[in-house]
Motif scaffolding. Structure first.
Motif, PDB file in Angstrom:
ATOM      1  N   MET A   1      45.977  47.645  41.986  1.00  0.00           N
ATOM      2  CA  MET A   1      45.797  46.681  43.062  1.00  0.00           C
ATOM      3  C   MET A   1      47.097  46.584  43.857  1.00  0.00           C
ATOM      4  SD  MET A   1      42.774  45.631  42.476  1.00  0.00           S
ATOM      5  CE  MET A   1      41.682  45.741  41.105  1.00  0.00           C
ATOM      6  N   SER A   2      46.968  46.075  45.053  1.00  0.00           N
ATOM      7  CA  SER A   2      48.164  45.889  45.868  1.00  0.00           C
ATOM      8  C   SER A   2      47.867  44.928  47.006  1.00  0.00           C
ATOM      9  CB  SER A   2      48.648  47.227  46.433  1.00  0.00           C
ATOM     10  OG  SER A   2      47.901  47.597  47.571  1.00  0.00           O
ATOM     11  N   VAL A   3      48.895  44.640  47.753  1.00  0.00           N
ATOM     12  CA  VAL A   3      48.788  43.737  48.893  1.00  0.00           C
ATOM     13  C   VAL A   3      47.739  44.237  49.896  1.00  0.00           C
ATOM     14  CG1 VAL A   3      50.652  44.827  50.220  1.00  0.00           C
ATOM     15  CG2 VAL A   3      50.174  42.401  50.523  1.00  0.00           C
ATOM     16  N   GLU A   4      47.463  45.527  49.883  1.00  0.00           N
ATOM     17  CA  GLU A   4      46.489  46.083  50.821  1.00  0.00           C
ATOM     18  C   GLU A   4      45.042  45.836  50.394  1.00  0.00           C
ATOM     19  OE1 GLU A   4      48.495  49.653  53.097  1.00  0.00           O
ATOM     20  OE2 GLU A   4      48.419  50.039  50.930  1.00  0.00           O
ATOM     21  N   ASN A   5      44.812  45.517  49.129  1.00  0.00           N
ATOM     22  CA  ASN A   5      43.477  45.169  48.644  1.00  0.00           C
ATOM     23  C   ASN A   5      43.310  43.660  48.792  1.00  0.00           C
ATOM     24  OD1 ASN A   5      44.537  47.499  46.555  1.00  0.00           O
ATOM     25  ND2 ASN A   5      42.465  47.836  47.318  1.00  0.00           N
ATOM     26  N   ILE A   6      42.991  43.239  49.992  1.00  0.00           N
ATOM     27  CA  ILE A   6      43.026  41.822  50.354  1.00  0.00           C
ATOM     28  C   ILE A   6      42.108  40.964  49.481  1.00  0.00           C
ATOM     29  CG2 ILE A   6      42.478  40.197  52.207  1.00  0.00           C
ATOM     30  CD1 ILE A   6      43.623  42.300  54.151  1.00  0.00           C
ATOM     31  N   ASN A   7      40.946  41.453  49.140  1.00  0.00           N
ATOM     32  CA  ASN A   7      39.987  40.627  48.408  1.00  0.00           C
ATOM     33  C   ASN A   7      40.021  40.825  46.899  1.00  0.00           C
ATOM     34  OD1 ASN A   7      38.877  39.270  50.675  1.00  0.00           O
ATOM     35  ND2 ASN A   7      37.886  41.180  51.237  1.00  0.00           N
ATOM     36  N   LYS A   8      41.115  41.324  46.382  1.00  0.00           N
ATOM     37  CA  LYS A   8      41.276  41.529  44.941  1.00  0.00           C
ATOM     38  C   LYS A   8      42.501  40.764  44.452  1.00  0.00           C
ATOM     39  CE  LYS A   8      38.076  44.752  44.547  1.00  0.00           C
ATOM     40  NZ  LYS A   8      36.878  44.593  43.817  1.00  0.00           N
ATOM     41  N   ILE A   9      42.376  40.176  43.274  1.00  0.00           N
ATOM     42  CA  ILE A   9      43.523  39.539  42.628  1.00  0.00           C
ATOM     43  C   ILE A   9      44.257  40.652  41.886  1.00  0.00           C
ATOM     44  CG2 ILE A   9      44.275  37.843  40.912  1.00  0.00           C
ATOM     45  CD1 ILE A   9      42.971  36.620  43.450  1.00  0.00           C
ATOM     46  N   ASP A  10      45.532  40.829  42.183  1.00  0.00           N
ATOM     47  CA  ASP A  10      46.285  41.924  41.581  1.00  0.00           C
ATOM     48  C   ASP A  10      46.493  41.689  40.086  1.00  0.00           C
ATOM     49  OD1 ASP A  10      46.372  42.949  44.139  1.00  0.00           O
ATOM     50  OD2 ASP A  10      48.486  42.489  44.467  1.00  0.00           O
ATOM     51  N   PHE A  11      47.039  40.531  39.744  1.00  0.00           N
ATOM     52  CA  PHE A  11      47.293  40.175  38.345  1.00  0.00           C
ATOM     53  C   PHE A  11      47.125  38.670  38.195  1.00  0.00           C
ATOM     54  CE2 PHE A  11      50.132  43.666  39.524  1.00  0.00           C
ATOM     55  CZ  PHE A  11      49.740  44.643  38.631  1.00  0.00           C
ATOM     56  N   MET A  12      46.690  38.254  37.010  1.00  0.00           N
ATOM     57  CA  MET A  12      46.562  36.837  36.747  1.00  0.00           C
ATOM     58  C   MET A  12      46.838  36.598  35.268  1.00  0.00           C
ATOM     59  SD  MET A  12      43.362  34.284  37.584  1.00  0.00           S
ATOM     60  CE  MET A  12      42.177  35.197  36.643  1.00  0.00           C
ATOM     61  N   GLY A  13      47.571  35.538  34.967  1.00  0.00           N
ATOM     62  CA  GLY A  13      47.840  35.245  33.573  1.00  0.00           C
ATOM     63  C   GLY A  13      48.564  33.926  33.396  1.00  0.00           C
ATOM     64  N   ILE A  14      48.798  33.599  32.146  1.00  0.00           N
ATOM     65  CA  ILE A  14      49.530  32.384  31.791  1.00  0.00           C
ATOM     66  C   ILE A  14      50.855  32.842  31.183  1.00  0.00           C
ATOM     67  CG2 ILE A  14      49.569  30.334  30.329  1.00  0.00           C
ATOM     68  CD1 ILE A  14      46.466  30.387  30.496  1.00  0.00           C
TER      69      ILE A  14
END
Length: 110
Positions: free
Chosen positions: A1-14
């Motif tokens: 993923m990257s900044v260019e994939n506008i509708n995707k969350i690149d990473f998520m976590g706690i």
């Protein structure tokens, strides 16, 4: 993923050392220079997508471990540090995010 994939969350976590925070990360590999305005536009659109993800409740349905009162933070990881003349953009983003209860952290290369 990257900044260019506008509708995707690149990473998520706690984060391990911050169990009351949900971090949503943006991976920005783009170079700065003659395309600065386009670069900022892509970042703005990506951030707006993350706000919709948070406000629309998708964060909870996609990540059930998120406590409803958890603090939300958007982190942007840069491969190429933004030039000083665009840092005002991030100041404005930080203000907008604060209005919706989200903080901003920039991860610059040292």
């Amino acid at each position: 993923m990257s900044v260019e994939n506008i509708n995707k969350i690149d990473f998520m976590g706690i984060p391990e050392n911050e169990p009351d925070v949900v971090s949503l990360a943006i991976s920005d590999h783009l170079a700065w220079g003659s395309t600065t305005n386009e670069h900022l536009y892509k970042l703005q659109e990506k951030i707006n997508s993350y706000i919709r993800f948070i406000e629309g409740g998708e964060i909870k349905s996609n990540f059930p471990g998120v406590h409803k009162d958890a603090k939300k933070r958007i982190e942007i990881y840069f491969k190429n540090n933004p030039p000083d003349e665009v840092m005002f953009f991030f100041d404005e983003v930080e203000k907008v995010l604060a209005e919706v209860g989200v903080s901003l952290r920039l991860k610059l290369n040292d």
